[in-house]
Design a protein around this motif. Structure first.
Motif, PDB file in Angstrom:
ATOM      1  N   PHE A 160      39.048  24.385  32.352  1.00 47.99           N
ATOM      2  CA  PHE A 160      38.340  25.681  32.539  1.00 47.99           C
ATOM      3  C   PHE A 160      39.182  26.685  33.388  1.00 47.99           C
ATOM      4  CE2 PHE A 160      35.849  28.612  35.535  1.00 47.99           C
ATOM      5  CZ  PHE A 160      35.322  29.158  34.451  1.00 47.99           C
ATOM      6  N   GLN A 161      39.331  28.026  32.726  1.00 52.90           N
ATOM      7  CA  GLN A 161      39.954  29.040  33.517  1.00 52.90           C
ATOM      8  C   GLN A 161      39.165  29.809  34.352  1.00 52.90           C
ATOM      9  OE1 GLN A 161      39.736  32.501  32.164  1.00 52.90           O
ATOM     10  NE2 GLN A 161      41.055  33.367  33.797  1.00 52.90           N
ATOM     11  N   LEU A 162      39.922  29.971  35.480  1.00 47.74           N
ATOM     12  CA  LEU A 162      39.361  30.955  36.456  1.00 47.74           C
ATOM     13  C   LEU A 162      39.969  32.121  36.684  1.00 47.74           C
ATOM     14  CD1 LEU A 162      36.976  30.825  38.891  1.00 47.74           C
ATOM     15  CD2 LEU A 162      39.067  30.099  40.275  1.00 47.74           C
ATOM     16  N   TYR A 163      39.064  33.220  36.706  1.00 48.58           N
ATOM     17  CA  TYR A 163      39.538  34.331  37.118  1.00 48.58           C
ATOM     18  C   TYR A 163      38.748  34.766  38.565  1.00 48.58           C
ATOM     19  CZ  TYR A 163      41.071  36.675  32.788  1.00 48.58           C
ATOM     20  OH  TYR A 163      41.874  37.147  31.750  1.00 48.58           O
ATOM     21  N   LEU A 164      39.728  35.170  39.515  1.00 48.40           N
ATOM     22  CA  LEU A 164      39.149  35.143  40.891  1.00 48.40           C
ATOM     23  C   LEU A 164      38.054  36.253  40.948  1.00 48.40           C
ATOM     24  CD1 LEU A 164      42.219  34.081  42.998  1.00 48.40           C
ATOM     25  CD2 LEU A 164      39.917  33.226  43.193  1.00 48.40           C
ATOM     26  N   LEU A 188      36.675  42.254  39.351  1.00 48.87           N
ATOM     27  CA  LEU A 188      38.130  42.054  39.189  1.00 48.87           C
ATOM     28  C   LEU A 188      38.506  42.598  40.608  1.00 48.87           C
ATOM     29  CD1 LEU A 188      39.757  43.919  36.437  1.00 48.87           C
ATOM     30  CD2 LEU A 188      39.708  41.445  36.800  1.00 48.87           C
ATOM     31  N   ASP A 189      39.452  41.350  40.985  1.00 47.88           N
ATOM     32  CA  ASP A 189      40.095  41.418  42.591  1.00 47.88           C
ATOM     33  C   ASP A 189      41.521  41.616  42.618  1.00 47.88           C
ATOM     34  OD1 ASP A 189      40.427  41.167  45.144  1.00 47.88           O
ATOM     35  OD2 ASP A 189      39.613  39.006  45.346  1.00 47.88           O
ATOM     36  N   THR A 197      44.246  31.964  36.567  1.00 49.65           N
ATOM     37  CA  THR A 197      44.852  33.044  35.843  1.00 49.65           C
ATOM     38  C   THR A 197      45.330  34.176  37.026  1.00 49.65           C
ATOM     39  OG1 THR A 197      43.853  32.981  33.885  1.00 49.65           O
ATOM     40  CG2 THR A 197      44.769  35.008  34.452  1.00 49.65           C
ATOM     41  N   MET A 198      46.662  34.292  37.458  1.00 49.39           N
ATOM     42  CA  MET A 198      47.202  35.126  38.390  1.00 49.39           C
ATOM     43  C   MET A 198      47.726  36.475  38.104  1.00 49.39           C
ATOM     44  SD  MET A 198      46.864  33.260  41.336  1.00 49.39           S
ATOM     45  CE  MET A 198      48.044  34.260  42.503  1.00 49.39           C
ATOM     46  N   ASP A 199      47.542  36.859  36.748  1.00 44.83           N
ATOM     47  CA  ASP A 199      48.150  38.005  36.337  1.00 44.83           C
ATOM     48  C   ASP A 199      47.069  39.136  35.941  1.00 44.83           C
ATOM     49  OD1 ASP A 199      47.226  37.252  33.891  1.00 44.83           O
ATOM     50  OD2 ASP A 199      49.242  37.345  32.832  1.00 44.83           O
ATOM     51  N   LEU A 200      45.955  39.239  36.806  1.00 41.82           N
ATOM     52  CA  LEU A 200      44.822  40.104  36.270  1.00 41.82           C
ATOM     53  C   LEU A 200      44.298  40.698  37.421  1.00 41.82           C
ATOM     54  CD1 LEU A 200      43.720  40.327  32.865  1.00 41.82           C
ATOM     55  CD2 LEU A 200      41.743  40.422  34.692  1.00 41.82           C
ATOM     56  N   HIS A 201      45.024  41.140  38.434  1.00 40.69           N
ATOM     57  CA  HIS A 201      44.679  41.900  39.643  1.00 40.69           C
ATOM     58  C   HIS A 201      44.177  43.237  39.135  1.00 40.69           C
ATOM     59  CE1 HIS A 201      47.737  39.396  41.592  1.00 40.69           C
ATOM     60  NE2 HIS A 201      47.345  39.650  42.586  1.00 40.69           N
ATOM     61  N   VAL A 202      44.421  43.713  38.070  1.00 35.43           N
ATOM     62  CA  VAL A 202      43.808  44.909  37.333  1.00 35.43           C
ATOM     63  C   VAL A 202      44.076  44.558  36.139  1.00 35.43           C
ATOM     64  CG1 VAL A 202      44.305  46.542  39.406  1.00 35.43           C
ATOM     65  CG2 VAL A 202      46.120  46.116  37.677  1.00 35.43           C
ATOM     66  N   ASN A 245      52.682  36.219  29.606  1.00 37.57           N
ATOM     67  CA  ASN A 245      52.281  37.590  29.938  1.00 37.57           C
ATOM     68  C   ASN A 245      51.078  38.146  29.127  1.00 37.57           C
ATOM     69  OD1 ASN A 245      53.318  38.021  27.048  1.00 37.57           O
ATOM     70  ND2 ASN A 245      55.445  38.554  27.524  1.00 37.57           N
ATOM     71  N   HIS A 246      50.126  37.122  28.816  1.00 43.16           N
ATOM     72  CA  HIS A 246      48.818  37.258  28.700  1.00 43.16           C
ATOM     73  C   HIS A 246      48.979  37.946  27.265  1.00 43.16           C
ATOM     74  CE1 HIS A 246      44.869  37.650  31.278  1.00 43.16           C
ATOM     75  NE2 HIS A 246      44.583  37.926  30.046  1.00 43.16           N
ATOM     76  N   GLY A 247      49.674  37.432  26.529  1.00 41.75           N
ATOM     77  CA  GLY A 247      49.766  38.057  25.027  1.00 41.75           C
ATOM     78  C   GLY A 247      50.127  39.401  24.987  1.00 41.75           C
ATOM     79  N   GLY A 248      50.870  39.909  25.829  1.00 40.97           N
ATOM     80  CA  GLY A 248      51.175  41.219  25.853  1.00 40.97           C
ATOM     81  C   GLY A 248      50.038  42.110  26.272  1.00 40.97           C
ATOM     82  N   ARG A 249      49.065  41.588  26.985  1.00 37.52           N
ATOM     83  CA  ARG A 249      47.939  42.533  27.284  1.00 37.52           C
ATOM     84  C   ARG A 249      47.824  42.814  28.787  1.00 37.52           C
ATOM     85  NH1 ARG A 249      44.024  41.171  23.354  1.00 37.52           N
ATOM     86  NH2 ARG A 249      42.210  41.111  24.364  1.00 37.52           N
ATOM     87  N   GLN A 250      48.992  42.807  29.442  1.00 41.58           N
ATOM     88  CA  GLN A 250      48.809  43.143  30.865  1.00 41.58           C
ATOM     89  C   GLN A 250      49.822  44.232  31.137  1.00 41.58           C
ATOM     90  OE1 GLN A 250      45.887  42.674  31.693  1.00 41.58           O
ATOM     91  NE2 GLN A 250      46.114  42.135  33.847  1.00 41.58           N
ATOM     92  N   LEU A 251      50.786  43.829  31.847  1.00 35.32           N
ATOM     93  CA  LEU A 251      51.979  44.829  31.989  1.00 35.32           C
ATOM     94  C   LEU A 251      52.944  45.156  31.005  1.00 35.32           C
ATOM     95  CD1 LEU A 251      53.573  46.462  34.000  1.00 35.32           C
ATOM     96  CD2 LEU A 251      54.791  44.406  34.714  1.00 35.32           C
TER      97      LEU A 251
END
Ligand SMILES: Cc1cc2nc3c(=O)[nH]c(=O)nc-3n(C[C@H](O)[C@H](O)[C@H](O)COP(=O)(O)O)c2cc1C
Length: 407
Positions: A131-135, A232-233, A160-165, A278-284
């Motif tokens: 299971f993948q958790l978003y905080l 989203l946190d 998952t730590m790369d989704l602050h925004v 890198n989230h498949g190039g979907r974040q930064l």
């Protein structure tokens, strides 16, 4: 179940079929990277630039592709990664993909933002998944999700730590796939012109984010999407990771690491494995490709934790490249969604078979007989340094290959 025709040879074949079978707004959502898609391109550019050292003086008739991931036996060093809204690519896609993964002997990871909930999937598959958790801003809800995953028997939590925004995908804005989602005439046309997809969706267990069910009164899609976004946190940090560690009794994978210092911090905070992504190039957009950073992270923490990688895997040869760069195993995102959109459960199984066959061939020709004993010197030329300008700005030949452009 729609059978996979024999002529299907590659994951690229499945990608093309999926484009014909799944409405455009959802394929756009799946395919796109964020902003100018530089990192999305670089993921492929850097994998493509790697060259193998071909070795021919060895008996390679017995090749071992099985290994373990966090103690779990896997038939190939691959896991299905978490993808939100998987069930929008095909009705009940989470269950179909999980069954395919389990039949094949690899882990399936369910996203917090899947359409089906932890309980929906668990009651429909033979054994627990990862299971993948978003905080969530609401820490009580994060805790609740952790407890639900534990109750469902999930052996591994992926944090998952790369989704602050959230990175912006331009196509989602163009298609009205935002918050709230808009049913534009183009969307309606796209849906009605794909009758098998639309009919299957009528039989979906859910049309909205199942893990959040009961959190909004009406439960309608727009309100649910609003809630997911509002949760989203951007405040979570290494202390939050320690907090999750203290709550989660099983194995913990920290996902979204691209930097050696972050990797060391994650290990110190109690991670059992790192997923370089890198989230498949979907974040930064402008972050380095995973191929260009994986080796340095393995060198820094690989003796303490297992190091996995994702972003850009489209073939078994890509898997071998990542193994040669030091990763223990790869996760796949879009590759399995292509199979799901094209031929549902059989399509996901086909993706895994293709990866296995291609990995096996590439191992034979590089003189490798055991994925768990991978020499680094099978890589003749590694990926470019992570500071190499990205493909799109350098105007290189990679501008238009296998990277998604809106039509
Ligand atoms: C459609 C889509 C949805 C995704 N949703 C999530 C998610 O909910 N949680 C997460 O941690 N990563 C998510 N990811 C990232 C994937 O887990 C993975 O890092 C990425 O897809 C790897 O790149 P690849 O698609 O090139 O294999 C998503 C990726 C895609 C393509």
């Amino acid at each position: 179940m729609r059978k996979v025709p024999e002529w299907i040879a590659s994951i690229e074949d499945l990608r093309k079929i999926a484009h014909a079978r799944v409405p455009k707004p959802f394929m756009d959502y799946m395919e796109a990277g964020s902003f100018a898609q530089l990192t999305l391109r670089d993921n492929r550019r850097d994998l493509d630039s790697i060259r193998f050292r071909e070795r021919v003086m060895f008996d390679v008739s017995n090749r071992k592709l099985e290994t373990t991931m966090l103690g779990e036996k896997v038939s190939i060093p691959v896991a299905i990664g978490p993808t939100g809204m998987c069930g929008a690519i095909w009705s009940n896609g989470e269950i179909l993909s999980c069954r395919a993964a389990h039949d094949f002997g690899v882990p399936f990871s369910l996203s917090t933002n899947a359409l089906l909930s932890i309980e929906d999937v668990r009651s429909s598959v033979d054994r627990p998944f990862w299971f993948q958790l978003y905080l969530e801003k609401d820490r009580g809800f994060s805790k609740e999700l952790i407890e639900r995953a534990d109750k469902a028997g999930c052996p591994v939590l992926i944090l998952t730590m790369d989704l602050h925004v959230e990175g912006t995908r331009y196509c989602d804005k163009h298609n009205g796939l935002g918050v709230p989602p808009k049913l534009t005439p183009a969307n309606i046309w796209s849906i009605v012109s794909h009758p098998p997809w639309a009919l299957a969706m009528l039989h979906s267990k859910r049309w909205s984010f199942g893990n959040y069910a009961g959190k909004v009164k009406s439960g309608n899609v727009a309100e649910m999407a609003e809630l997911v976004k509002s949760q989203l946190d951007s405040s979570f940090d290494v202390k939050t990771l320690e907090w999750v560690r203290s709550l989660w009794p099983g194995k913990l994978v920290v996902k979204g690491i691209l930097d050696v210092e972050d990797a060391k911090m994650a290990v110190k905070a109690g991670a059992d494995a790192i997923l370089v992504s890198n989230h498949g190039g979907r974040q930064l957009d402008g972050a380095p490709s995973t191929a260009s950073v994986i080796s340095s992270i393995v060198d820094a923490v690989g003796d303490k934790v297992e190091v996995y990688v994702d972003s850009g895997v489209r073939s078994g040869l890509d898997v071998l490249k990542f193994l040669g760069l030091g990763a223990r195993a790869c996760f796949i995102g879009r590759a399995y969604l292509y199979g799901l959109g094209a031929y549902q459960q059989l399509g996901v199984a086909k993706v895994l078979e293709i990866l296995k066959d291609e990995l096996s061939i590439a191992m034979a020709l590089t003189g490798v007989t055991d994925v768990a004993k991978m020499p680094r010197d099978i890589i003749l030329r590694g990926p470019p340094d992570p500071t190499t300008p990205s493909a799109a700005t350098s105007g290189g030949p990679y501008r238009d290959i296998r990277v998604y452009e809106e039509s």
